[in-house]
Motif scaffolding. Sequence first.
Motif, PDB file in Angstrom:
ATOM      1  N   GLU A  95       0.833  -1.205   0.000  1.00  0.00           N
ATOM      2  CA  GLU A  95       0.000   0.000   0.000  1.00  0.00           C
ATOM      3  C   GLU A  95       0.869   1.257   0.000  1.00  0.00           C
ATOM      4  O   GLU A  95       0.585   2.223  -0.723  1.00  0.00           O
ATOM      5  N   LEU A  96       1.942   1.248   0.811  1.00  0.00           N
ATOM      6  CA  LEU A  96       2.860   2.379   0.817  1.00  0.00           C
ATOM      7  C   LEU A  96       3.495   2.563  -0.561  1.00  0.00           C
ATOM      8  O   LEU A  96       3.589   3.685  -1.066  1.00  0.00           O
ATOM      9  N   ALA A  97       3.924   1.458  -1.171  1.00  0.00           N
ATOM     10  CA  ALA A  97       4.559   1.531  -2.482  1.00  0.00           C
ATOM     11  C   ALA A  97       3.607   2.125  -3.510  1.00  0.00           C
ATOM     12  O   ALA A  97       3.994   2.989  -4.312  1.00  0.00           O
ATOM     13  N   ALA A  98       2.368   1.671  -3.492  1.00  0.00           N
ATOM     14  CA  ALA A  98       1.389   2.209  -4.447  1.00  0.00           C
ATOM     15  C   ALA A  98       1.180   3.701  -4.228  1.00  0.00           C
ATOM     16  O   ALA A  98       1.050   4.471  -5.188  1.00  0.00           O
ATOM     17  N   GLY A  99       1.178   4.114  -2.969  1.00  0.00           N
ATOM     18  CA  GLY A  99       1.006   5.530  -2.678  1.00  0.00           C
ATOM     19  C   GLY A  99       2.163   6.363  -3.201  1.00  0.00           C
ATOM     20  O   GLY A  99       1.960   7.451  -3.768  1.00  0.00           O
ATOM     21  N   TYR A 100       3.372   5.869  -3.057  1.00  0.00           N
ATOM     22  CA  TYR A 100       4.529   6.625  -3.536  1.00  0.00           C
ATOM     23  C   TYR A 100       4.566   6.706  -5.058  1.00  0.00           C
ATOM     24  O   TYR A 100       5.117   7.652  -5.626  1.00  0.00           O
ATOM     25  N   LEU A 101       3.993   5.697  -5.738  1.00  0.00           N
ATOM     26  CA  LEU A 101       4.011   5.691  -7.202  1.00  0.00           C
ATOM     27  C   LEU A 101       2.811   6.421  -7.816  1.00  0.00           C
ATOM     28  O   LEU A 101       2.754   6.583  -9.038  1.00  0.00           O
ATOM     29  N   ALA A 102       1.881   6.842  -7.003  1.00  0.00           N
ATOM     30  CA  ALA A 102       0.684   7.511  -7.515  1.00  0.00           C
ATOM     31  C   ALA A 102       1.051   8.851  -8.156  1.00  0.00           C
ATOM     32  O   ALA A 102       1.933   9.563  -7.662  1.00  0.00           O
ATOM     33  N   LEU A 105      -0.566  15.973  -8.447  1.00  0.00           N
ATOM     34  CA  LEU A 105      -1.670  16.779  -8.988  1.00  0.00           C
ATOM     35  C   LEU A 105      -1.441  17.187 -10.432  1.00  0.00           C
ATOM     36  O   LEU A 105      -2.401  17.442 -11.173  1.00  0.00           O
ATOM     37  N   SER A 106      -0.165  17.241 -10.840  1.00  0.00           N
ATOM     38  CA  SER A 106       0.130  17.612 -12.229  1.00  0.00           C
ATOM     39  C   SER A 106       0.061  16.417 -13.168  1.00  0.00           C
ATOM     40  O   SER A 106       0.202  16.569 -14.383  1.00  0.00           O
ATOM     41  N   GLY A 107      -0.122  15.219 -12.592  1.00  0.00           N
ATOM     42  CA  GLY A 107      -0.199  14.018 -13.402  1.00  0.00           C
ATOM     43  C   GLY A 107       1.110  13.283 -13.583  1.00  0.00           C
ATOM     44  O   GLY A 107       1.148  12.214 -14.198  1.00  0.00           O
ATOM     45  N   SER A 108       2.214  13.839 -13.070  1.00  0.00           N
ATOM     46  CA  SER A 108       3.504  13.157 -13.195  1.00  0.00           C
ATOM     47  C   SER A 108       3.660  12.138 -12.079  1.00  0.00           C
ATOM     48  O   SER A 108       3.157  12.320 -10.960  1.00  0.00           O
ATOM     49  N   ALA A 109       4.361  11.072 -12.391  1.00  0.00           N
ATOM     50  CA  ALA A 109       4.562   9.987 -11.423  1.00  0.00           C
ATOM     51  C   ALA A 109       6.033   9.579 -11.435  1.00  0.00           C
ATOM     52  O   ALA A 109       6.738   9.775 -12.430  1.00  0.00           O
ATOM     53  N   PRO A 110       6.526   9.003 -10.338  1.00  0.00           N
ATOM     54  CA  PRO A 110       7.932   8.571 -10.287  1.00  0.00           C
ATOM     55  C   PRO A 110       8.234   7.539 -11.359  1.00  0.00           C
ATOM     56  O   PRO A 110       7.382   6.723 -11.736  1.00  0.00           O
ATOM     57  N   THR A 111       9.466   7.584 -11.844  1.00  0.00           N
ATOM     58  CA  THR A 111       9.907   6.593 -12.826  1.00  0.00           C
ATOM     59  C   THR A 111      10.621   5.422 -12.162  1.00  0.00           C
ATOM     60  O   THR A 111      10.992   4.461 -12.838  1.00  0.00           O
ATOM     61  N   GLU A 112      10.810   5.484 -10.850  1.00  0.00           N
ATOM     62  CA  GLU A 112      11.405   4.402 -10.079  1.00  0.00           C
ATOM     63  C   GLU A 112      11.084   4.640  -8.613  1.00  0.00           C
ATOM     64  O   GLU A 112      10.953   5.785  -8.169  1.00  0.00           O
ATOM     65  N   LEU A 113      10.947   3.553  -7.849  1.00  0.00           N
ATOM     66  CA  LEU A 113      10.742   3.651  -6.406  1.00  0.00           C
ATOM     67  C   LEU A 113      11.841   2.872  -5.695  1.00  0.00           C
ATOM     68  O   LEU A 113      12.013   1.673  -5.931  1.00  0.00           O
TER      69      LEU A 113
END
Length: 511
Positions: A95-102, A105-113
């Motif tokens: 759940e934490l991982a999914a939250g960090y990859l979400a 607000l601008s629509g950008s998301a991490p490319t790696e966790l």
Amino acid sequence: MHDAAIQLIQGARFPGSSTVTDVWIGGDGVISAVTPAGALTELDGVSAASARTLRADGRVLTSGLWDEHVHLGQWAQQSSRPDFVTADSPAAALELAAGYLAPDLSGSAPTELIGMRVRGGDWGGLSREQLDSVSSRVPIVLVGLDLHGAWLNSAALAKYGFSPDHSAHVVEDECFGLVAELDRTTDEALDAAVDLAARRAAALGVVGVVDFEIRWSFDDWTRRELGGFRALRVESAIYPEHLDRAIDCGLGSGSPIGTNGLVSVGPLKVITDGSLGTRTALCCEPYDGGGHGRELVAPAELSSLLARAKRAGYWAAVHAIGDRANAQALDSFGATGAAGRIEHAQLLRSSDIARFAALGVGASVQPAHLIDDVPSMRAEWADRADRAFPLASLLASGANVVLGSDAPVAPLDPWHAIAAAVTRASAGSPAWVPEERISVAAALTCSMRGPLAPGVGDHADLVLLDSDPLTAALPIGPAGFRPPGVAATLLGGVPTHLTADLAHTATGELA
């Protein structure tokens, strides 16, 4: 930091004392006089009226703190990464991982966790399928709490060169290599991160560290010293693969690195077993699932390394967590007469406790690991609980015990280590083997290289505290040990940290 050294600390108290004292510091960074407040108006041609003065206003003065086991570069980089230590189950970690990859607000998301301090060893780890359910396209690396293991999804396994059929879990050398790759950066970026981490440590009262970075770090420290690094004293360790190079360079423990006198060569570090979290700590009795852990260095090889270190002028720091690993390390120290200590000394046979003092071998312990490892100890070492982190017994035997963090495994915060040694419990939880708790005074002493009450001839590596840790933190209640605020930290008399209000009250153009 401030370049001008303090000449007079006015109106301080030592721990446990109500007597107000003045402390004079000579130009060599050594305490030259300790007198009742106001007793001296001049010393060595410097008057109290003109001296660069730090007005303590009754605050508590004591020796600065050391973190005796830290990986400073790793801590500097990894402390800014997502911390998964609160996740108490696979579901919570996912759940934490999914939250960090979400997306933001601008629509950008991490490319790696890259997540740190994952308690996977407490609940059986994570499968590739579980991690891929969060994302099969974005690489996910979750590094275990002890840095000896990590869990990767399919994208991360492919990115970091593991075979397609490799399990999600990588341990020991594979994990060390992976973490080194994750931390790869430019010298400029690494130095900036280390400088910031060192300044933050100074703000906690730290004056020195033993740095166990797993790389040839002498070039790093030479570069940093030339670049103006002044925040801490540093003893930089070497590993067996670099011993020939260090000897060829004419280096031994204590050799200076640079010219400012703050950085020097530390010990030879040898890792002889794994960790409890990965069930690779080498133990006398088997784990419930079978096996005794991993012997990473055979006893004969360890003795050979220690003998060579002794001849080359090195003291040795031997990583040993399981009781068999500790027994073998003590055997090698005894056989060679090498100077040094055991890093971690986490699980000991009762018969080995007295051997530390008898052999002159120190015990370098990281008490925060006790708090972090309780679930694993309860699962794996419940029948040997009284022998895990036996701090009080080691001290009672006369052993030289020093404390550290092992950052980034635990935060670089000596007060966290002191609290763990004093309480042996997280807030609201029962103490783990309470008879092995030690006093605040003992924990402080184990965290310092100077005395609780610094005197004439001692280095002016000092910390000024807002309250007395020997009294203000007592009684230690359910909330645990309450650390005092750090108002100032001095390194050879030079401030490396001053709170804003104290900087304004200092005289002699310090601010």
